[in-house]
Design a protein around this motif. Structure first.
Motif, PDB file in Angstrom:
ATOM      1  N   ARG A   1      42.228  57.293  37.484  1.00 11.21           N
ATOM      2  CA  ARG A   1      40.892  57.243  37.482  1.00 11.21           C
ATOM      3  C   ARG A   1      40.505  58.195  35.914  1.00 11.21           C
ATOM      4  O   ARG A   1      41.386  59.097  35.812  1.00 11.21           O
ATOM      5  CB  ARG A   1      39.968  57.529  38.713  1.00 11.21           C
ATOM      6  CG  ARG A   1      40.466  57.152  40.133  1.00 11.21           C
ATOM      7  CD  ARG A   1      40.063  57.866  41.103  1.00 11.21           C
ATOM      8  NE  ARG A   1      40.397  59.218  41.266  1.00 11.21           N
ATOM      9  CZ  ARG A   1      39.542  60.324  41.588  1.00 11.21           C
ATOM     10  NH1 ARG A   1      38.426  59.976  41.878  1.00 11.21           N
ATOM     11  NH2 ARG A   1      40.069  61.530  41.617  1.00 11.21           N
TER      12      ARG A   1
ATOM     13  N   TYR B   1      46.119  45.912  43.070  1.00 10.49           N
ATOM     14  CA  TYR B   1      45.291  47.065  42.856  1.00 10.49           C
ATOM     15  C   TYR B   1      43.989  46.987  43.579  1.00 10.49           C
ATOM     16  O   TYR B   1      43.603  45.777  44.144  1.00 10.49           O
ATOM     17  CB  TYR B   1      45.170  46.887  41.320  1.00 10.49           C
ATOM     18  CG  TYR B   1      44.396  46.009  40.601  1.00 10.49           C
ATOM     19  CD1 TYR B   1      42.758  45.861  40.589  1.00 10.49           C
ATOM     20  CD2 TYR B   1      44.941  44.875  40.271  1.00 10.49           C
ATOM     21  CE1 TYR B   1      42.240  44.518  40.223  1.00 10.49           C
ATOM     22  CE2 TYR B   1      44.340  43.561  39.944  1.00 10.49           C
ATOM     23  CZ  TYR B   1      43.056  43.598  39.885  1.00 10.49           C
ATOM     24  OH  TYR B   1      42.190  42.638  39.544  1.00 10.49           O
ATOM     25  N   TYR B   2      43.319  48.192  43.632  1.00 15.05           N
ATOM     26  CA  TYR B   2      41.930  48.216  44.173  1.00 15.05           C
ATOM     27  C   TYR B   2      40.935  47.812  43.353  1.00 15.05           C
ATOM     28  O   TYR B   2      40.684  48.390  42.174  1.00 15.05           O
ATOM     29  CB  TYR B   2      41.882  49.463  44.892  1.00 15.05           C
ATOM     30  CG  TYR B   2      40.528  49.839  45.522  1.00 15.05           C
ATOM     31  CD1 TYR B   2      40.148  49.008  46.736  1.00 15.05           C
ATOM     32  CD2 TYR B   2      39.474  50.412  44.914  1.00 15.05           C
ATOM     33  CE1 TYR B   2      39.053  49.231  47.384  1.00 15.05           C
ATOM     34  CE2 TYR B   2      38.029  50.284  45.584  1.00 15.05           C
ATOM     35  CZ  TYR B   2      38.008  49.881  46.770  1.00 15.05           C
ATOM     36  OH  TYR B   2      36.812  49.687  47.574  1.00 15.05           O
ATOM     37  N   ASP B   3      40.287  46.737  43.389  1.00 19.08           N
ATOM     38  CA  ASP B   3      38.991  46.617  42.621  1.00 19.08           C
ATOM     39  C   ASP B   3      37.727  47.053  43.175  1.00 19.08           C
ATOM     40  O   ASP B   3      37.307  46.503  44.317  1.00 19.08           O
ATOM     41  CB  ASP B   3      38.771  44.928  42.609  1.00 19.08           C
ATOM     42  CG  ASP B   3      38.076  44.657  41.580  1.00 19.08           C
ATOM     43  OD1 ASP B   3      36.871  44.960  41.402  1.00 19.08           O
ATOM     44  OD2 ASP B   3      38.151  43.337  40.819  1.00 19.08           O
ATOM     45  N   SER B   4      37.242  48.107  42.605  1.00 22.01           N
ATOM     46  CA  SER B   4      36.152  48.980  42.836  1.00 22.01           C
ATOM     47  C   SER B   4      34.819  48.004  42.847  1.00 22.01           C
ATOM     48  O   SER B   4      34.133  48.157  43.722  1.00 22.01           O
ATOM     49  CB  SER B   4      35.936  50.413  42.049  1.00 22.01           C
ATOM     50  OG  SER B   4      35.822  49.708  40.689  1.00 22.01           O
ATOM     51  N   ASN B   5      34.693  47.052  42.036  1.00 21.92           N
ATOM     52  CA  ASN B   5      33.578  46.197  42.132  1.00 21.92           C
ATOM     53  C   ASN B   5      33.604  45.356  43.018  1.00 21.92           C
ATOM     54  O   ASN B   5      32.489  44.916  43.751  1.00 21.92           O
ATOM     55  CB  ASN B   5      33.688  45.329  40.563  1.00 21.92           C
ATOM     56  CG  ASN B   5      33.458  46.273  39.321  1.00 21.92           C
ATOM     57  OD1 ASN B   5      32.663  47.131  39.384  1.00 21.92           O
ATOM     58  ND2 ASN B   5      34.175  45.838  38.213  1.00 21.92           N
ATOM     59  N   LYS B   6      34.612  44.654  43.674  1.00 24.54           N
ATOM     60  CA  LYS B   6      34.929  43.796  44.632  1.00 24.54           C
ATOM     61  C   LYS B   6      34.713  44.642  46.190  1.00 24.54           C
ATOM     62  O   LYS B   6      34.639  44.036  47.039  1.00 24.54           O
ATOM     63  CB  LYS B   6      35.955  42.876  44.644  1.00 24.54           C
ATOM     64  CG  LYS B   6      35.757  41.799  43.606  1.00 24.54           C
ATOM     65  CD  LYS B   6      36.992  40.967  43.300  1.00 24.54           C
ATOM     66  CE  LYS B   6      36.830  40.053  42.299  1.00 24.54           C
ATOM     67  NZ  LYS B   6      37.942  39.437  42.017  1.00 24.54           N
TER      68      LYS B   6
ATOM     69  N   ARG C   1      37.534  45.855  47.395  1.00 25.31           N
ATOM     70  CA  ARG C   1      38.835  45.466  48.092  1.00 25.31           C
ATOM     71  C   ARG C   1      39.961  45.407  47.358  1.00 25.31           C
ATOM     72  O   ARG C   1      39.993  45.520  46.027  1.00 25.31           O
ATOM     73  CB  ARG C   1      38.505  44.091  48.758  1.00 25.31           C
ATOM     74  CG  ARG C   1      38.458  43.029  47.824  1.00 25.31           C
ATOM     75  CD  ARG C   1      38.179  41.544  48.458  1.00 25.31           C
ATOM     76  NE  ARG C   1      38.035  40.661  47.385  1.00 25.31           N
ATOM     77  CZ  ARG C   1      38.886  40.021  46.881  1.00 25.31           C
ATOM     78  NH1 ARG C   1      40.091  40.011  46.922  1.00 25.31           N
ATOM     79  NH2 ARG C   1      38.487  38.889  45.852  1.00 25.31           N
TER      80      ARG C   1
ATOM     81  N   VAL D   1      43.319  43.830  45.609  1.00 24.33           N
ATOM     82  CA  VAL D   1      43.637  42.366  44.969  1.00 24.33           C
ATOM     83  C   VAL D   1      45.052  42.372  44.859  1.00 24.33           C
ATOM     84  O   VAL D   1      45.626  42.989  44.180  1.00 24.33           O
ATOM     85  CB  VAL D   1      42.878  42.457  43.437  1.00 24.33           C
ATOM     86  CG1 VAL D   1      43.262  40.997  42.706  1.00 24.33           C
ATOM     87  CG2 VAL D   1      41.343  42.492  43.658  1.00 24.33           C
TER      88      VAL D   1
ATOM     89  N   ASP E   1      48.229  40.999  43.217  1.00 24.65           N
ATOM     90  CA  ASP E   1      48.450  40.550  41.879  1.00 24.65           C
ATOM     91  C   ASP E   1      49.799  41.178  41.227  1.00 24.65           C
ATOM     92  O   ASP E   1      49.677  42.421  41.035  1.00 24.65           O
ATOM     93  CB  ASP E   1      47.432  41.290  40.887  1.00 24.65           C
ATOM     94  CG  ASP E   1      47.314  40.787  39.284  1.00 24.65           C
ATOM     95  OD1 ASP E   1      48.212  39.967  39.084  1.00 24.65           O
ATOM     96  OD2 ASP E   1      47.212  41.694  38.456  1.00 24.65           O
TER      97      ASP E   1
ATOM     98  N   TYR F   1      46.772  52.418  30.778  1.00 23.40           N
ATOM     99  CA  TYR F   1      46.510  51.285  31.803  1.00 23.40           C
ATOM    100  C   TYR F   1      47.738  50.510  31.842  1.00 23.40           C
ATOM    101  O   TYR F   1      49.012  50.436  30.987  1.00 23.40           O
ATOM    102  CB  TYR F   1      45.420  50.548  31.335  1.00 23.40           C
ATOM    103  CG  TYR F   1      44.035  51.372  31.600  1.00 23.40           C
ATOM    104  CD1 TYR F   1      43.285  51.457  32.625  1.00 23.40           C
ATOM    105  CD2 TYR F   1      43.612  52.115  30.408  1.00 23.40           C
ATOM    106  CE1 TYR F   1      42.228  52.131  32.952  1.00 23.40           C
ATOM    107  CE2 TYR F   1      42.609  52.900  30.736  1.00 23.40           C
ATOM    108  CZ  TYR F   1      41.762  53.000  31.728  1.00 23.40           C
ATOM    109  OH  TYR F   1      40.600  53.468  31.847  1.00 23.40           O
TER     110      TYR F   1
END
Length: 324
Positions: A147, A182-187, A189, A191, A193, A234
């Motif tokens: 982060r 990975y963790y999608d902070s926008n969703k 949950r 993901v 991938d 990244y």
């Protein structure tokens, strides 16, 4: 052409051919494992299938990585609400080791059967399968850097785990937890991938995002300051070998009117390079220069720059710096 130059060219071409062939084989491993059943009766059955289908240590190590990444999901609820640590009593060292093994076996079976785990389950399952197919494998515990807030942290903490596996007499770094998604902070949950870059990752990239509790790798000390204060990189940085040549520090102590010089390897003028200002608006870099296989450009620090600068190459985030 001098004999030495011809020999060097031949050696480089030979290395390229070997690497290309290995990459092809690894891709074939993924295709074969993708057709495996999601469920096996036991880890022994899965290990037997991998031993039957693949001959080399590298292929078997990759097959284990692929199967786990394809089929085991990160248990984000368990991460947020970790179970209480199980304590136990013992009267002898043998009894202690027996009970530790039982707890580890339970962890492996839970990950294998439920198809969910946090990093401890991923690494324990990977080690278990690796050892069953004859590979030497270790679990490493340490810190992770994921982060913007991790740039310039004061101390490390033990919050993650990964594996090292011995292939062709060389220890390879593996993080199958990050390979599965990975963790999608926008969703809000996880993901799914599949990401192959955390299998046999270049140590320079790996230790920009990982720091072992021991503070060392294969007997060599690692720099905690470089880990804590370095820039945040990244997945696409690793995938495309975008080495950040300058600046080496992730913390930029600047004032209005200063310019930060950035140099990124394997980026050219044909790429779209930009960063986001504090209003999340893209700002294209001006007057970039190609230099020794890298792209060099400057970013002007003004009132529109926020607390962090994240540089993008062709819509992918590549590196972030903290602005002080």
């Amino acid at each position: 052409m001098p004999q030495k130059k011809i020999a060097l060219i031949f050696l480089l071409l030979n290395i390229f051919a070997i690497n290309f062939t290995f990459a092809q084989k690894i891709n074939e491993v993924d295709k074969i494992v993708a057709k495996y059943p999601k469920n096996f009766d036991s880890t022994e059955k899965l290990a037997d299938r991998i031993e039957k289908d693949f001959d080399s240590d590298a292929e078997r190590a990759r097959a284990i990585y692929s199967w786990i990444a394809f089929n085991i999901r990160y248990d984000y609820n368990a991460y947020l609400n970790p179970p209480r640590v199980q304590g136990f009593s013992y009267s002898t060292e043998a009894e202690k080791q027996r009970k530790i093994k039982q707890l580890n076996d339970n962890l492996i079976q839970k990950a294998f059967n439920s198809k969910k785990a946090v990093c401890e389950g991923f690494t324990a399952l990977y080690q278990n399968l690796a050892e069953q197919v004859g590979l030497k494998c270790e679990i490493v515990k340490g810190d992770s850097k994921t982060r913007l807030a991790d740039i310039g942290r004061k101390n490390t903490s033990s919050n993650h785990a990964w594996n090292m596996v011995l292939i062709n007499k060389k220890w390879r770094l593996i993080d199958v937890t990050w390979g599965q998604g990975y963790y999608d902070s926008n969703k809000g949950r996880m993901v799914n991938d599949f990401n192959p870059i955390y299998f046999d990752t270049d140590p320079d990239y790996f230790f920009a995002k990982h720091f072992p509790d021991s503070g060392s790798f294969l007997g060599s000390r690692l720099s905690k300051d470089d880990f804590l204060n370095g820039p945040l990189i990244y997945n696409k940085t690793i995938e495309n070998d975008y080495k950040i040549k300058t600046p080496s520090s992730g913390i930029m102590e600047v004032k209005n009117g200063d310019k930060i010089t950035v140099e990124i390897k394997n980026v050219s003028k044909s790429n779209q390079v930009f960063y986001l200002n504090k209003k999340n608006q893209p700002v294209k870099v001006q007057n970039p220069k190609e230099k020794r296989g890298a792209l060099e450009f400057q970013i002007l620090i003004d009132s529109n720059v926020g607390n962090y600068i994240t540089i993008f190459v062709d819509t992918d985030s590549i590196v972030s710096f903290k602005i002080v």
